[in-house]
Design an enzyme around this catalytic site. Sequence first.
Site, mmCIF file in Angstrom:
data_model
loop_
_atom_site.group_PDB
_atom_site.id
_atom_site.type_symbol
_atom_site.label_atom_id
_atom_site.label_comp_id
_atom_site.label_asym_id
_atom_site.label_seq_id
_atom_site.Cartn_x
_atom_site.Cartn_y
_atom_site.Cartn_z
ATOM 1 N N CYS A 104 0.895 -1.160 0.000
ATOM 2 C CA CYS A 104 0.000 0.000 0.000
ATOM 3 C C CYS A 104 0.924 1.198 0.000
ATOM 4 O O CYS A 104 1.542 1.512 1.008
ATOM 5 C CB CYS A 104 -0.906 0.010 1.234
ATOM 6 S SG CYS A 104 -1.917 1.512 1.323
ATOM 7 N N CYS A 107 -0.522 4.326 2.377
ATOM 8 C CA CYS A 107 -0.599 4.185 3.836
ATOM 9 C C CYS A 107 -0.329 2.739 4.251
ATOM 10 O O CYS A 107 0.819 2.323 4.274
ATOM 11 C CB CYS A 107 -1.915 4.713 4.397
ATOM 12 S SG CYS A 107 -3.406 4.119 3.607
ATOM 13 N N SER A 108 -1.360 1.988 4.559
ATOM 14 C CA SER A 108 -1.138 0.692 5.206
ATOM 15 C C SER A 108 -2.299 -0.253 4.965
ATOM 16 O O SER A 108 -2.560 -1.110 5.800
ATOM 17 C CB SER A 108 -0.974 0.922 6.704
ATOM 18 O OG SER A 108 -2.041 1.752 7.163
ATOM 19 N N CYS A 109 -3.027 -0.086 3.860
ATOM 20 C CA CYS A 109 -4.204 -0.915 3.613
ATOM 21 C C CYS A 109 -3.778 -2.387 3.511
ATOM 22 O O CYS A 109 -2.738 -2.703 2.912
ATOM 23 C CB CYS A 109 -4.899 -0.465 2.341
ATOM 24 S SG CYS A 109 -5.537 1.214 2.499
#
Lengths: 205, 123
Positions: A104, A107-109
Amino acid sequence: MSRDGGSPDPRDPALRVEALEALLREKGFLDSAQVDAIVRHYEEEVGPLNGAKVVARAWTDPAYKQRLLADGTAAIAELGFGGPQGEYIVVLENTPRVHNVVVCTLCSCYPWPVLGLPPAWYKSPAYRSRVVREPRAVLREMGLELPGEVEVRVWDSSSEVRYLVLPERPAGTQALSEEALSRLVTRDAMIGTGRPCAGGDTSGG
Amino acid sequence: MADPTLALGGAAAPPRRNGELVFEAPWESRLFGVTLALCEAELFQWEEFRRLLCEEIQRWEAQPPPNGRFHYYALWQAAFERLLAEKGLLGLSELEASVRTLAGRPAGHDHADPEEASHRRTR
């Protein structure tokens, strides 16, 4: 973690989060028991074991694998897994010629229902920026050397889609049960930065 | 109640197939839980939070502080505080006032101890 005395620092994140939770509770927006339950769920109940069960089922049941590749979310729900960040899961099949890896970049999906919360390196600026530019080098540093003829596909999670990699079933695992197979599936194999543990015929069970 | 021994990776810690704890500190887990609880209560849409989190991450990456560590949950916290203000759920000044009050507590009332926090909650 504990303080030896003196005034706590108002910038201390622990203090800010405590204040934030207390205020939201006082305003009636929040029930702390619900927060407790959520934390317990993600610390103890959800993790890569869920994804490993999905992968092992796909390895042993061709019809399930077909459904999984056609509609990841629905097939994953068949095994009882779902929830936040699992609304739209796409499963990417590794083959002898194609290796998939997930990131991702913004961000951090991450597909929480099948993998739990992401490891620190997945959220790090280095992985997020580099795996797109030089996936082979990053994978090599993470211990995964891919032959030159294998095509590497990097998938960037979007606001909607979460990805799960379906790794190749290791050779020599024909005799293993679905349960035993699931123990070979690592988190990194389902992100695409690793391989399942070598099977052999030693695991039994 | 989150068991602090779990967060610290003590003997009672559940098996971690990949050897990594989900949260580094209790406040990270509380922050995560509070964020999800409010989303479940439909006080905001996840995408609204995600957008702010992306912004905070981009801002950090555009100008990383010298010798600064990338602390994911610190950025999460900044994004969440902005979200609360944007949605009119909790203003920054109210939060700051409350933090100052907590910071003024006498020593021994250590907020970092979840047990203590849970006792205080019931008073």
